[in-house]
Design an enzyme around this catalytic site. Sequence first.
Site, mmCIF file in Angstrom:
data_model
loop_
_atom_site.group_PDB
_atom_site.id
_atom_site.type_symbol
_atom_site.label_atom_id
_atom_site.label_comp_id
_atom_site.label_asym_id
_atom_site.label_seq_id
_atom_site.Cartn_x
_atom_site.Cartn_y
_atom_site.Cartn_z
ATOM 1 N N ARG A 85 0.824 -1.216 0.000
ATOM 2 C CA ARG A 85 0.000 0.000 0.000
ATOM 3 C C ARG A 85 0.857 1.265 0.000
ATOM 4 N NH1 ARG A 85 -2.616 -1.197 5.635
ATOM 5 N NH2 ARG A 85 -0.368 -1.205 5.940
ATOM 6 N N LYS A 127 3.087 -18.354 7.524
ATOM 7 C CA LYS A 127 2.187 -18.588 8.639
ATOM 8 C C LYS A 127 1.755 -17.258 9.239
ATOM 9 C CE LYS A 127 3.721 -19.301 12.780
ATOM 10 N NZ LYS A 127 4.372 -18.327 13.674
ATOM 11 N N HIS A 145 5.334 -25.185 14.131
ATOM 12 C CA HIS A 145 6.715 -25.653 14.300
ATOM 13 C C HIS A 145 6.817 -26.907 15.184
ATOM 14 C CE1 HIS A 145 7.362 -21.860 12.499
ATOM 15 N NE2 HIS A 145 7.408 -21.127 13.577
HETATM 16 P P1 NDP Z 1 4.131 -6.488 8.948
HETATM 17 O O1 NDP Z 1 3.098 -6.088 9.944
HETATM 18 O O2 NDP Z 1 5.464 -5.845 8.997
HETATM 19 O O3 NDP Z 1 3.435 -6.279 7.520
HETATM 20 C C1 NDP Z 1 4.105 -6.467 6.286
HETATM 21 C C2 NDP Z 1 3.617 -5.462 5.297
HETATM 22 O O4 NDP Z 1 2.262 -5.736 4.987
HETATM 23 C C3 NDP Z 1 3.650 -4.047 5.810
HETATM 24 O O5 NDP Z 1 4.887 -3.431 5.595
HETATM 25 C C4 NDP Z 1 2.541 -3.393 5.050
HETATM 26 O O6 NDP Z 1 3.047 -2.974 3.796
HETATM 27 C C5 NDP Z 1 1.580 -4.520 4.793
HETATM 28 N N1 NDP Z 1 0.471 -4.447 5.784
HETATM 29 C C6 NDP Z 1 0.571 -4.391 7.110
HETATM 30 N N2 NDP Z 1 -0.656 -4.371 7.681
HETATM 31 C C7 NDP Z 1 -1.537 -4.413 6.691
HETATM 32 C C8 NDP Z 1 -2.942 -4.429 6.635
HETATM 33 N N3 NDP Z 1 -3.690 -4.415 7.734
HETATM 34 N N4 NDP Z 1 -3.508 -4.496 5.439
HETATM 35 C C9 NDP Z 1 -2.781 -4.521 4.343
HETATM 36 N N5 NDP Z 1 -1.424 -4.499 4.335
HETATM 37 C C10 NDP Z 1 -0.815 -4.457 5.484
HETATM 38 O O7 NDP Z 1 4.219 -8.064 9.015
HETATM 39 P P2 NDP Z 1 5.501 -8.987 9.008
HETATM 40 O O8 NDP Z 1 6.435 -8.558 7.938
HETATM 41 O O9 NDP Z 1 5.993 -9.138 10.375
HETATM 42 O O10 NDP Z 1 4.855 -10.405 8.626
HETATM 43 C C11 NDP Z 1 4.334 -10.680 7.354
HETATM 44 C C12 NDP Z 1 3.720 -12.052 7.361
HETATM 45 O O11 NDP Z 1 4.680 -13.009 7.724
HETATM 46 C C13 NDP Z 1 2.576 -12.208 8.368
HETATM 47 O O12 NDP Z 1 1.657 -13.128 7.846
HETATM 48 C C14 NDP Z 1 3.274 -12.804 9.582
HETATM 49 O O13 NDP Z 1 2.402 -13.515 10.391
HETATM 50 C C15 NDP Z 1 4.294 -13.707 8.899
HETATM 51 N N6 NDP Z 1 5.459 -14.004 9.693
HETATM 52 C C16 NDP Z 1 6.286 -13.010 10.139
HETATM 53 C C17 NDP Z 1 7.414 -13.306 10.873
HETATM 54 C C18 NDP Z 1 8.357 -12.237 11.317
HETATM 55 O O14 NDP Z 1 9.395 -12.603 11.880
HETATM 56 N N7 NDP Z 1 8.048 -10.979 11.095
HETATM 57 C C19 NDP Z 1 7.773 -14.712 11.199
HETATM 58 C C20 NDP Z 1 6.864 -15.679 10.654
HETATM 59 C C21 NDP Z 1 5.758 -15.314 9.929
HETATM 60 P P3 NDP Z 1 2.357 -1.794 3.005
HETATM 61 O O15 NDP Z 1 1.996 -0.745 4.015
HETATM 62 O O16 NDP Z 1 3.401 -1.340 2.044
HETATM 63 O O17 NDP Z 1 1.169 -2.392 2.363
HETATM 64 C C1 BG6 Z 2 7.923 -17.598 14.381
HETATM 65 C C2 BG6 Z 2 7.048 -17.083 15.478
HETATM 66 O O1 BG6 Z 2 7.209 -18.435 13.533
HETATM 67 O O2 BG6 Z 2 8.990 -18.346 14.960
HETATM 68 C C3 BG6 Z 2 7.839 -16.232 16.443
HETATM 69 O O3 BG6 Z 2 6.010 -16.291 14.909
HETATM 70 C C4 BG6 Z 2 9.018 -16.998 16.961
HETATM 71 O O4 BG6 Z 2 7.037 -15.813 17.530
HETATM 72 C C5 BG6 Z 2 9.810 -17.586 15.827
HETATM 73 O O5 BG6 Z 2 9.827 -16.096 17.696
HETATM 74 C C6 BG6 Z 2 10.892 -18.507 16.349
HETATM 75 O O6 BG6 Z 2 11.726 -18.851 15.295
HETATM 76 P P1 BG6 Z 2 13.241 -19.227 15.564
HETATM 77 O O7 BG6 Z 2 13.753 -19.668 14.242
HETATM 78 O O8 BG6 Z 2 13.902 -17.975 16.090
HETATM 79 O O9 BG6 Z 2 13.208 -20.298 16.602
#
Ligand code: NDP
Ligand code: BG6
Length: 464
Positions: free
Chosen positions: A43, A131, A223
């Site tokens: 976005r 996930k 996991h």
């Molecule tokens: P973020 O909250 O950082 O969101 C990623 C991007 O998605 C944002 O930069 C934004 O980009 C867009 N976004 C955020 N909220 C919304 C919304 N409500 N509607 C539409 N677009 C949105 O998430 P993460 O990067 O932490 O995680 C992304 C995915 O990966 C999720 O499904 C999360 O559960 C999964 N995940 C994340 C992990 C992690 O370590 N972060 C680990 C494992 C899984 P923009 O504004 O440009 O649209």
């Molecule tokens: C992610 C979870 O899938 O795995 C996090 O959303 C967690 O909460 C992470 O911290 C753990 O991964 P790792 O590889 O650091 O054990």
Amino acid sequence: MSGTVDLVIFGASGDLSRRKILPSLTHLAARNGSALRVIGAGRSHPSQQEFRDLVNESSGSPELAATAEWVQINYRDPASFAPVKAMLDGTSSAIFYLATPPETFSDILGAVGQSGMAIKGDQSRRIVVEKPLGHDLASARKLNAQLAATFDEEQIFRIDHYLAKDTVQNVLALRFSNSLFEPVWNRNLVESILITAAEEEGIGLRAGYYDRIGAVRDMIQNHVLQLLALVTMEPPITFDADYIRRAKRLALRSMSPLDPSSAVRGQYEGYLDEEGVSPDSRRETYAAARVSIENWRWDGVPIYVRSGKALKRRATEVVIKLRDAPMLRVGGRRQRGIPTLIVIRIQPDEGITLRIGAKRPGVRFEMVPAGMKLDYARLTRQALPDAYENVLSEVLAGGHSAFPGGEEIELSWEIVDPLIKAWEADGHPEPYPVGSWGPQAADDLVGSGGAGRWIVSGDEPGTA
Ligand code: NDP
Ligand code: BG6
């Protein structure tokens, strides 16, 4: 996939993309002999240069940054995806990576499918989903149906980054390429199985996600159950993905739904003060549960899993405790039994320890716990590859062994759903101090269930 591969990252401005996906790309292209072009979509509207700077900073690769493109989209408006499609015109291979919150998945899948950017059965178009894959069984089924509308199972890569950890994959090698272990790997000789996935960190800045999710959905459903499935499954016919997935499916199918009366939830002290957490949140940051596996191999064996945040230290381990030797009498004195433990250390200090009893050096015959240790890092001179590098490498190669299949995801939700529903309906988690091993009730759970006590390397003589 060969030639130039377009990697379309939806949500490329986010945490996952910056911390995990982009950094893993640097070595990836070289490793697979293909060139990558990153197309970020979301976005927000960084300029092309701003996005290239982000790619450069996160990946450390000026080459990758030089070709990166950004497309601004509105997830709810399929027409806004047109520039992505235009960029892909004429491209030989494309991977769509959903690195956005799950509430966007449906819109993105709809737009990708309707626009014709991906065609069901066309292997040159692949989709990667992160996930959480659903929130419960019903939503997981819905997501699987949405994926299946546009992609064949062969085109779908559902990430569980634990499966891409070398030490998790090594469970297969340990079990099935050493004739020493498999004969003891059953209810006749295994007394109990304990899995710990402990993190030292709290939830950090992830309250928005975590306070809706909790430990069962965040770690156990995916996991931990995947790890348990690898540890308990029957030998696959070959190590090809189809057979590994089939064996895991059967293992998951043999697990009974988690029973709230054999489970403990905890919440670390201070969780309610974390930024973004609801002040009266009942969300669990710790979960422990007994898992019953009803099949010939494991029936009756106490199996316990636990996972939590803000615990004593980071440790993910599987402990297989073997039955004690019947007796050892020396000079009329009964010697202290030292249980044999097979400890699979997923992280940190990756490796395997066989904890055995040995004679203490000296004139007296006395038993002490001793360890035989495999240091996984010593098997290679290179640093162990990051799990995300492994994941994306597999996507490029089209291999599925490091990815759970759709049915596995649904089976795992079937196992955890009753526990989540019971906990959400009623009761409170038990508070536990930051830096502890979790609530006392989890120790009692394991003690009363015939598995003795929780074991982690370092806290147990001979396993360090
Ligand atoms: P973020 O909250 O950082 O969101 C990623 C991007 O998605 C944002 O930069 C934004 O980009 C867009 N976004 C955020 N909220 C919304 C919304 N409500 N509607 C539409 N677009 C949105 O998430 P993460 O990067 O932490 O995680 C992304 C995915 O990966 C999720 O499904 C999360 O559960 C999964 N995940 C994340 C992990 C992690 O370590 N972060 C680990 C494992 C899984 P923009 O504004 O440009 O649209
Ligand atoms: C992610 C979870 O899938 O795995 C996090 O959303 C967690 O909460 C992470 O911290 C753990 O991964 P790792 O590889 O650091 O054990």
